[in-house]
Write a protein that holds these residues in place. Sequence first.
Motif, PDB file in Angstrom:
ATOM      1  N   VAL A  31       0.851  -1.190   0.000  1.00 49.13           N
ATOM      2  CA  VAL A  31       0.000   0.000   0.000  1.00 49.13           C
ATOM      3  C   VAL A  31       0.888   1.241   0.000  1.00 49.13           C
ATOM      4  O   VAL A  31       1.807   1.351   0.818  1.00 49.13           O
ATOM      5  CB  VAL A  31      -0.938   0.023   1.227  1.00 49.13           C
ATOM      6  N   GLU A  32       0.618   2.156  -0.913  1.00 52.21           N
ATOM      7  CA  GLU A  32       1.379   3.402  -0.992  1.00 52.21           C
ATOM      8  C   GLU A  32       0.423   4.585  -1.049  1.00 52.21           C
ATOM      9  O   GLU A  32      -0.697   4.484  -1.557  1.00 52.21           O
ATOM     10  CB  GLU A  32       2.295   3.414  -2.221  1.00 52.21           C
ATOM     11  N   ILE A  33       0.911   5.719  -0.529  1.00 57.07           N
ATOM     12  CA  ILE A  33       0.144   6.965  -0.528  1.00 57.07           C
ATOM     13  C   ILE A  33       0.610   7.829  -1.690  1.00 57.07           C
ATOM     14  O   ILE A  33       1.803   7.917  -1.968  1.00 57.07           O
ATOM     15  CB  ILE A  33       0.340   7.730   0.795  1.00 57.07           C
ATOM     16  N   PHE A  34      -0.326   8.459  -2.367  1.00 54.04           N
ATOM     17  CA  PHE A  34       0.022   9.441  -3.390  1.00 54.04           C
ATOM     18  C   PHE A  34      -0.983  10.581  -3.299  1.00 54.04           C
ATOM     19  O   PHE A  34      -1.801  10.642  -2.386  1.00 54.04           O
ATOM     20  CB  PHE A  34       0.044   8.797  -4.790  1.00 54.04           C
ATOM     21  N   GLY A  35      -0.892  11.511  -4.216  1.00 50.41           N
ATOM     22  CA  GLY A  35      -1.823  12.632  -4.192  1.00 50.41           C
ATOM     23  C   GLY A  35      -1.381  13.730  -3.241  1.00 50.41           C
ATOM     24  O   GLY A  35      -0.222  13.829  -2.841  1.00 50.41           O
ATOM     25  N   SER A  36      -2.341  14.560  -2.842  1.00 52.82           N
ATOM     26  CA  SER A  36      -2.034  15.758  -2.057  1.00 52.82           C
ATOM     27  C   SER A  36      -1.472  15.430  -0.679  1.00 52.82           C
ATOM     28  O   SER A  36      -0.640  16.169  -0.153  1.00 52.82           O
ATOM     29  CB  SER A  36      -3.298  16.619  -1.917  1.00 52.82           C
ATOM     30  N   PHE A  37      -1.910  14.329  -0.077  1.00 48.82           N
ATOM     31  CA  PHE A  37      -1.387  13.973   1.239  1.00 48.82           C
ATOM     32  C   PHE A  37       0.080  13.579   1.150  1.00 48.82           C
ATOM     33  O   PHE A  37       0.868  13.832   2.067  1.00 48.82           O
ATOM     34  CB  PHE A  37      -2.208  12.838   1.838  1.00 48.82           C
ATOM     35  N   ILE A  48      -7.695  11.249   0.863  1.00 55.31           N
ATOM     36  CA  ILE A  48      -6.431  10.511   0.867  1.00 55.31           C
ATOM     37  C   ILE A  48      -6.463   9.526  -0.290  1.00 55.31           C
ATOM     38  O   ILE A  48      -7.420   8.759  -0.434  1.00 55.31           O
ATOM     39  CB  ILE A  48      -6.216   9.768   2.199  1.00 55.31           C
ATOM     40  N   ASP A  49      -5.426   9.536  -1.093  1.00 52.89           N
ATOM     41  CA  ASP A  49      -5.326   8.632  -2.238  1.00 52.89           C
ATOM     42  C   ASP A  49      -4.369   7.500  -1.905  1.00 52.89           C
ATOM     43  O   ASP A  49      -3.205   7.740  -1.545  1.00 52.89           O
ATOM     44  CB  ASP A  49      -4.834   9.385  -3.476  1.00 52.89           C
ATOM     45  N   LEU A  50      -4.861   6.272  -2.042  1.00 57.65           N
ATOM     46  CA  LEU A  50      -4.055   5.079  -1.789  1.00 57.65           C
ATOM     47  C   LEU A  50      -4.062   4.198  -3.030  1.00 57.65           C
ATOM     48  O   LEU A  50      -5.065   4.133  -3.751  1.00 57.65           O
ATOM     49  CB  LEU A  50      -4.599   4.282  -0.600  1.00 57.65           C
ATOM     50  N   VAL A  51      -2.957   3.521  -3.251  1.00 57.00           N
ATOM     51  CA  VAL A  51      -2.875   2.539  -4.323  1.00 57.00           C
ATOM     52  C   VAL A  51      -2.370   1.233  -3.722  1.00 57.00           C
ATOM     53  O   VAL A  51      -1.464   1.233  -2.878  1.00 57.00           O
ATOM     54  CB  VAL A  51      -1.951   3.020  -5.464  1.00 57.00           C
TER      55      VAL A  51
END
Length: 379
Positions: A31-37, A48-51
């Motif tokens: 799991v990784e965080i991307f986007g504005s957060f 919150i954007d997660l991939v």
Amino acid sequence: MSPRPEEEEMRRDVVNRVEAVIKDLWPMAKVEIFGSFSTGLYLPTSDIDLVVYGKWEQPPLQQLDQALRQNKVAEPFSIKLLDKATVPIIKLTDRETDVKVDISFNVETGVKAARFIKDHLKVRDSFVIHTVIHLNEHTKPRLNLNEVFTGGISSYSLILMVISFLQLHPRIDCRASNINLGILLIEFFELYGRHFNYLKTGIREIMKVMENRYRPSMLCIEDPNLPGNDVGRSSYGAMQVKEVFNYAYLVLSHAVYPLSRSYPNRNMESTLGRIIKVTQEVIDYREWIIQQRGNRHNARMMDIKEEQTSSEDQQRDSTSPHRAGSPVSLSSLQQQSSFSSSSSSSVSSLSGSDIVSSWCSFLEVQEKSLKTYVNTFLR
């Protein structure tokens, strides 16, 4: 509206709860965080954007949907499956914090975009980007442009517009550290609200003019991480956002006009407050976060300080040669005894006659010096 430590901590907890559910389903998933957060450009109301990376033939939206409901991470009515979108995602709202989360599967473009933004982001860019994104977030609900798939402009598209604006700015001093950021913001709204030709011009790291037979979308923005990918292809409401930019330009340019100083209501609100309204709901939400997270955050910081202090004390004790309670080695005692014995032996080796002779020699030298001084004075 900059992020507070309590807000970041709260969002980290949301990510951990969602990640725990995903790990229970697929222990080998990543799991990784991307986007504005990820970039630090988020607002209190941003999602919150997660991939999730794993081995699936199709995105397992249904399976994750059931797991989220069973673990009561989100309100059941808030979970939405967008399996028909260009990028299938799951949208949910965290039960404890009301933070919105978007989850996608095996999509690398978002993580690459976050890295690209971090590499290009400067202090002056951050102010312009924050203001533009905040204005966009404020006007999207009113224009029914909350999401890209409903015609809105994504934050990533806005950031690329700001980067292109700064790269192609005709003034050399726009990259100076002491540049007036307010003027840059007004010029950004002027460009994309009044002068930019959306029908014939596309946005990339270097702007290009579109040929008549090739106009893929109303707002064409080439993805720098994936050439050929138009990140603005779904933003069919771009002309409405253009009108918002035009309105912001008119209001801000009027606010900084010299004659505006004589207006009776000029002190009732700030310059940016004329185009961005922070609702009472957002203010109350941030105060609620402080109340819920403030004590916990302070306690955690105190624990960290105590751990650092104790570790420093331990290091100081370990490096001190005479620390309390340290055992005395036999070799050190032997060295001390040998030193004292050698000193005493050297003193005792001087006999009485040697001491008398040394004293007489000293007196003879002093007498000769005195005679020399007297003779010199009498001459």
